[in-house]
Design a protein around this motif. Structure first.
Motif, PDB file in Angstrom:
ATOM      1  N   ASP A 276       0.826  -1.320   0.048  1.00 42.37           N
ATOM      2  CA  ASP A 276       0.017  -0.114  -0.020  1.00 42.37           C
ATOM      3  C   ASP A 276       0.809   1.296   0.109  1.00 42.37           C
ATOM      4  N   GLU A 277       1.915   1.172   0.620  1.00 39.42           N
ATOM      5  CA  GLU A 277       2.848   2.322   0.931  1.00 39.42           C
ATOM      6  C   GLU A 277       3.465   2.827  -0.308  1.00 39.42           C
ATOM      7  N   ILE A 278       4.179   1.470  -1.177  1.00 37.79           N
ATOM      8  CA  ILE A 278       4.659   1.778  -2.582  1.00 37.79           C
ATOM      9  C   ILE A 278       3.661   2.115  -3.623  1.00 37.79           C
ATOM     10  N   ILE A 279       2.394   1.699  -3.519  1.00 39.17           N
ATOM     11  CA  ILE A 279       1.338   1.947  -4.555  1.00 39.17           C
ATOM     12  C   ILE A 279       0.963   3.424  -4.312  1.00 39.17           C
ATOM     13  N   TRP A 280       0.977   3.922  -3.049  1.00 34.14           N
ATOM     14  CA  TRP A 280       0.505   5.170  -2.580  1.00 34.14           C
ATOM     15  C   TRP A 280       1.456   6.282  -3.273  1.00 34.14           C
ATOM     16  N   ARG A 281       2.750   6.030  -3.315  1.00 39.11           N
ATOM     17  CA  ARG A 281       3.862   7.051  -3.709  1.00 39.11           C
ATOM     18  C   ARG A 281       3.750   6.920  -5.238  1.00 39.11           C
ATOM     19  N   TRP A 282       3.625   5.797  -5.728  1.00 39.33           N
ATOM     20  CA  TRP A 282       3.515   5.401  -7.208  1.00 39.33           C
ATOM     21  C   TRP A 282       2.032   6.465  -7.649  1.00 39.33           C
ATOM     22  N   ASN A 283       1.051   6.243  -7.028  1.00 40.48           N
ATOM     23  CA  ASN A 283      -0.200   7.170  -7.558  1.00 40.48           C
ATOM     24  C   ASN A 283      -0.187   8.423  -7.355  1.00 40.48           C
ATOM     25  N   HIS A 284       0.721   8.883  -6.239  1.00 42.60           N
ATOM     26  CA  HIS A 284       0.654  10.320  -6.064  1.00 42.60           C
ATOM     27  C   HIS A 284       2.099  10.997  -6.597  1.00 42.60           C
ATOM     28  N   ARG A 285       2.188  11.039  -8.232  1.00 44.69           N
ATOM     29  CA  ARG A 285       2.840  11.635  -8.733  1.00 44.69           C
ATOM     30  C   ARG A 285       2.129  12.381  -9.896  1.00 44.69           C
ATOM     31  N   THR A 286       2.851  13.391 -10.545  1.00 47.92           N
ATOM     32  CA  THR A 286       2.350  14.191 -11.712  1.00 47.92           C
ATOM     33  C   THR A 286       3.262  14.263 -12.919  1.00 47.92           C
ATOM     34  N   PRO A 287       2.890  14.051 -14.034  1.00 43.41           N
ATOM     35  CA  PRO A 287       3.724  14.307 -15.216  1.00 43.41           C
ATOM     36  C   PRO A 287       4.236  15.549 -15.651  1.00 43.41           C
ATOM     37  N   GLU A 288       5.385  15.771 -15.679  1.00 44.38           N
ATOM     38  CA  GLU A 288       5.905  17.026 -16.525  1.00 44.38           C
ATOM     39  C   GLU A 288       6.645  16.674 -17.714  1.00 44.38           C
ATOM     40  N   SER A 289       6.324  17.684 -18.762  1.00 45.70           N
ATOM     41  CA  SER A 289       7.141  17.567 -20.334  1.00 45.70           C
ATOM     42  C   SER A 289       8.357  18.292 -20.110  1.00 45.70           C
ATOM     43  N   LYS A 290       9.511  17.517 -20.422  1.00 45.39           N
ATOM     44  CA  LYS A 290      10.817  18.021 -20.419  1.00 45.39           C
ATOM     45  C   LYS A 290      11.325  18.169 -21.706  1.00 45.39           C
TER      46      LYS A 290
END
Length: 341
Positions: A276-290
């Motif tokens: 649950d901890e690992i999936i939480w961090r994975w799900n709480h990301r946002t994409p940025e174009s570089k």
């Protein structure tokens, strides 16, 4: 209103007293209005007096009349720790790339290891999306199983089975290419075990991508399309259909890195909370174009756009974590384990 925390030291800097920490928690847990954790009533009043502890409220519903604070019936229930220590522990768990061990957390926070261990599990308890708030995965979704655990210890004359013949815990993992993922422990990798879970996780209009495990044959018929990749024949991507399971294997890799580099051993009893901890961090990301500029050997410069996933601000993660904390009470057992009243 605290909008950013950059370090553990920043917690004490922006919250000079425990009252500031309590107000931060009240804003996160009661963002839509203060409610009674016992009956859910929105009618309550603060209690004041020389003998009344700070932050104490009383429900004014005639049938309830219970007293409560912001930590009542949450994993912080009846805590004796400074509330800033709890917020600092959340900061450490949410900002670590692969997790943080209780030994390291105890050194940073100045508490003993048993206290840090309980803090970590209390935070993971809030990361369990048991209400399904995140919704179903959609679009292109990849599914795979992961065998969690390291290489068995060598023993003379003992041959350890590999692959599906091992006795390691099995985690079923699904990852959409839009950045969301799910993971759960399963007793076996049979189709009848995985089918109801996958159908609950994934929207039926999605495109399902798996490996050639025969168990996925009938499961794939429930979705708009089903593509497979055969790794034992060194097929890792299909350029015609765009099929690959690199995304879900990246989630599995994070689980293995947490096992190797941080926790060293994940027992079956608490493994789901670590997932649950690992999936939480994975799900709480946002994409940025570089945009990257490159020069060819002929001197021509070209611009290449790539997508980089970065964690959302830690304060926003804390608010998302705490808004569902009520009803997740967790206590110690006499033998220093955990129990759920």
């Amino acid at each position: 209103m605290i909008s950013e925390l950059k370090s553990v030291r920043d917690v004490w800097k922006k919250m000079p007293t425990e009252r500031h920490a309590r107000l931060f928690l009240e804003n996160a847990i009661w963002g839509d209005g203060r409610f009674c954790p016992h009956c859910g009533s929105l009618s309550s009043r603060p209690l004041r007096g020389a003998s009344v502890r700070p932050g104490l409220y009383q429900c004014i519903e005639r049938e309830c009349r219970s007293q409560f604070t912001v930590t009542t019936r949450t994993p912080l229930h009846a805590t004796k720790l400074d509330l800033r220590t709890w917020i600092a522990a959340m900061f450490l768990v949410l900002t670590s790339s692969k997790g943080i061990s209780s030994v390291v957390m105890s050194r940073i926070l100045g508490v003993n290891q048993k206290t840090a261990w309980k803090l970590g599990h209390a935070i993971r308890e809030m990361m369990d999306d048991r209400q399904g708030i995140a919704g179903r995965l959609s679009g292109v979704v990849e599914v795979d199983e992961a065998f969690v655990g390291g290489k068995p210890k060598f023993r003379h004359g003992v041959k350890n089975k590999r692959g599906r013949g091992t006795g390691k815990p099995i985690a079923l993992v699904a990852a959409a290419r839009n950045g969301q993922a799910r993971a759960v422990l399963i007793p076996n990798a049979q189709g009848r075990t995985m089918k109801p879970i996958i159908e609950r996780w994934i929207d039926p209009t999605s495109a399902l991508i798996t490996d050639k495990n025969p168990s996925y044959g009938k499961i794939g018929a429930s979705f708009a399309s089903h593509h497979t990749i055969q790794h034992n024949k060194r097929q890792y991507a299909n350029t015609k259909t765009g099929a690959h399971i690199n995304t879900v294997e990246a989630v599995n890799a994070v689980v293995q890195r947490a096992l190797i580099g941080v926790y060293h051993r994940l027992g079956r009893k608490h493994l789901q909370r670590y997932l649950d901890e690992i999936i939480w961090r994975w799900n709480h990301r946002t994409p940025e174009s570089k945009v990257r500029k490159r020069k060819s050997s002929s001197g021509l410069s070209t611009a290449e756009t790539t997508t980089v996933w970065r964690p959302i601000p830690v304060v926003d993660q804390m608010r998302g974590l705490l808004c569902g904390a009520v009803g997740r009470q967790m206590r110690r057992t006499p033998s220093w384990g955990l129990r759920w009243p």
